[in-house]
Design a protein around this motif. Sequence first.
Motif, mmCIF file in Angstrom:
data_model
loop_
_atom_site.group_PDB
_atom_site.id
_atom_site.type_symbol
_atom_site.label_atom_id
_atom_site.label_comp_id
_atom_site.label_asym_id
_atom_site.label_seq_id
_atom_site.Cartn_x
_atom_site.Cartn_y
_atom_site.Cartn_z
ATOM 1 N N GLN A 1 0.882 -1.232 -0.078
ATOM 2 C CA GLN A 1 0.146 -0.071 -0.595
ATOM 3 C C GLN A 1 0.756 1.139 0.012
ATOM 4 N N ALA A 2 1.875 1.078 0.469
ATOM 5 C CA ALA A 2 2.475 2.123 0.174
ATOM 6 C C ALA A 2 4.337 2.270 -0.570
ATOM 7 N N LEU A 3 3.452 2.048 -2.186
ATOM 8 C CA LEU A 3 4.266 2.183 -3.219
ATOM 9 C C LEU A 3 4.470 3.750 -3.087
ATOM 10 N N GLN A 4 5.044 3.667 -4.374
ATOM 11 C CA GLN A 4 5.507 5.161 -4.588
ATOM 12 C C GLN A 4 4.969 5.710 -6.648
ATOM 13 N N ASP B 1 -5.208 11.132 -4.896
ATOM 14 C CA ASP B 1 -4.795 10.057 -4.589
ATOM 15 C C ASP B 1 -5.760 8.599 -4.608
ATOM 16 N N MET B 2 -5.965 7.581 -5.975
ATOM 17 C CA MET B 2 -7.465 6.841 -5.354
ATOM 18 C C MET B 2 -6.893 5.370 -5.546
ATOM 19 N N GLY B 3 -5.518 5.402 -4.949
ATOM 20 C CA GLY B 3 -5.200 4.265 -4.360
ATOM 21 C C GLY B 3 -4.304 3.013 -5.564
ATOM 22 N N PRO C 1 -16.564 0.109 -3.018
ATOM 23 C CA PRO C 1 -16.797 1.755 -2.438
ATOM 24 C C PRO C 1 -15.417 2.597 -1.823
ATOM 25 N N THR C 2 -14.505 2.226 -0.998
ATOM 26 C CA THR C 2 -13.068 2.617 -0.983
ATOM 27 C C THR C 2 -11.741 1.740 -1.546
ATOM 28 N N ILE C 3 -11.302 2.819 -0.922
ATOM 29 C CA ILE C 3 -9.661 2.655 -1.620
ATOM 30 C C ILE C 3 -9.250 0.927 -0.749
ATOM 31 N N ASN C 4 -9.831 0.943 0.560
ATOM 32 C CA ASN C 4 -9.381 -0.009 1.315
ATOM 33 C C ASN C 4 -9.965 -1.970 0.515
#
Length: 692
Positions: A194-197, A252-254, A323-326
């Motif tokens: 999830q922390a990729l840049q 940022d949509m993830g 509905p969510t990024i997660n």
Amino acid sequence: MASSSSRSGGGAGNEESPAMRRLRRLSLHLLQPFDRPAEPLALAACAGARRVEGGAEVSAALAAYLRGRHRATQARVFEFFRDRPDLQTPVEQTTAAHRDLCFRQLRALVRDAGVRPLSLMAADPAEYFAVMEAAGGVDISLGVKFGVQYSLWGGSILNLGTKKHRDKFFDGIDNLDIPGCFAMTELHHGSNVQALQTTAAFDPVTDEFIINTPNDGAIKWWIGNAAVHGKYATVFARLILPLQGKGGTPADMGIHAFIVPIRDLETHAVLPGIEINDCGHKIGLNGVDNGALRFRSVRIPRDNLLNRFGDVSRDGKYTSSLPTINKRFAATLGELVGGRVGIAYSSVGVLKVAVTIATRYALLRQQFGPPKQPEISVLDYQSHQHKLMPMLASSYAFHFATIYLVDKYSEMKKTNDEDVIADVHVLSSGLKAYITSYTAKSISTCRESCGGHGYAAVNRFGALRNDHDIFQTFEGDNTVLLQQVAGDLLKQYQEKFKGGTLSVTWNYLRDSMSTYLSQPNPVTARWEGEDHLRDPNFQLDAFRYRTSRLLHSVAARLQKHSKTLGGFGAWNRCLNHLLTLAESHIESVILAKFIKSVKSCPDEKTRQLLKLVCDLYALDRIWKDIGTYRNVDYVAPNKAKAIHKLTDYLSYQVRLVARELVDAFDLPDLIIRAPIGMQSEAYAQYTQHVGF
Ligand SMILES: Cc1cc2nc3c(=O)[nH]c(=O)nc-3n(C[C@H](O)[C@H](O)[C@H](O)COP(=O)(O)OP(=O)(O)OC[C@H]3O[C@@H](n4cnc5c(N)ncnc54)[C@H](O)[C@@H]3O)c2cc1C
């Protein structure tokens, strides 16, 4: 260096030292280790070499049950490579030669043998994994290269893309016209996806995404197929929509996946804006070309977004059914479990090869013996049985567990049922972590158990150990994966106390949890009869009791610590406890599947043999964790002693049929390859190898 004391002590005609006399007395004792019948299952073992009469039939019946419908497929792969000496992996070669060979092996499998892996994956995942395991038997690098091309690159198109992507890429991936990569990991982030840049910013003017590596930490690293062969990469990046965040800032949509061409299809030249460097020589798996990729504002069409879980319209609007990024992130990663299933399955294949070499050699190798009698096989030493027989039993246990995992995965692909998806996610994480860690340790034990000859490269333990080692890390680091299992168990536990239902695989917790809440029964804690200890109900209860107890206690600890440390701190404070819980749960699942497979075996003799192996697996595991059982008085001292004794006895019993059990893995000499592990003439093959 050879041990001079052993050499002189074992030499014929030497005067016997007191130590040697003691050893010989001990050897004599070892030949009759138990005051019980020596033959298991009414299979008569001959004296001396102790070969089981009718052993070949025993192995054949067992092999038929083990391999099931995939036997013919795997045999075809093995035969194909047997007939192609030009494709066999030599003991020594350079990295460049190994990469070239590995690619030729894969291309031949696809183009000459006519295997279509992506079609298999889509139509019959179980068949796909069987082919992948067989390819890994030929060379682990080939199995991994196969996995990169099909499970990862192909899997990303199949599972994260939509029809337009499949129409465009399916055939080219399947027939290997388009070798590709799966570019997730970055220099600074591996486990924490999830922390990729890396970014993929949408440009509404040109209707393109701009793929960019914002800093050195975001360079894609370790990417299989990137250094030499890949034409495309599925790149995981943060989807950025300009002007759509608060106050007109970028939104940022993830993390999303994008297809990025990296080399020219005709000339194979690296495309503009892309820099590729070689990750270099590795500890193992040097047939696979891992590379590092940097993107400098590389433009790709909007259509190259793999848009199954989220899409961007021509006018730059984002849509998703989730509905969510997660939720989108979980769905994206959830679709990638196929890679993990393949690793767990292939790891069992590696374990079988290592155990086969070590067991065959231990039967052949003779050192010392009673006075004036022939030397005995090293597998007749109790210590050797203790090292290898539970490992052999574990190979069987893992075999059935991964068959179950593959079946569940196939069911998930067919039904898309949410409960099955959740089950497969946790099961694949747990089994991948548990099995690959076990196999990695076992390969070293196998090497040691073959003494000096285990150190010769031709006998393979070095390559097996080095090639397999990374199975513990890629497709999810094992420590991280086990935490996902623990997290899921805790979620289920909370659900239960809220009155919810448990998912199918964890159903046992409902019963054992209520048993746990009462104290262990002081009467059964003392039962020590063999019938009781070999009763699958006792064995499963013991495994499940331990899991329930660990779950209950860690839930209480987490609650206590989270008040002062917060959720993250409390989790870290209880981390070792959580990992033990996850392993305990996975062991329960493995045992349950083994017991079920024993019961389902239609042939009586084979069933008895499997029951023996299953009992050893269960009791060895209980004995290894006997401290836990004693601490809570689940097992009284007399019972602990009985378990220990019975475990040693079962190891001895399994030793008597060890040859048949490894032969039943049905691995031809071409796959075993180690001269000391050959089915016959092992010494002759070994001496020939060095030139005699
Ligand atoms: C040969 C090879 C091939 C590969 N192929 C590919 C590929 O094709 N595509 C691709 O995208 N990637 C690939 N990878 C990358 C691989 O997937 C990553 O190495 C893996 O995900 C682990 O990430 P990491 O190396 O950053 O380790 P880290 O995440 O940095 O872990 C380092 C250590 O920290 C521990 N740790 C991390 N987080 C936690 C935590 N929360 N709790 C406790 N301990 C923790 C881990 O257990 C580990 O021991 C490959 C790697 C190798 C070596």
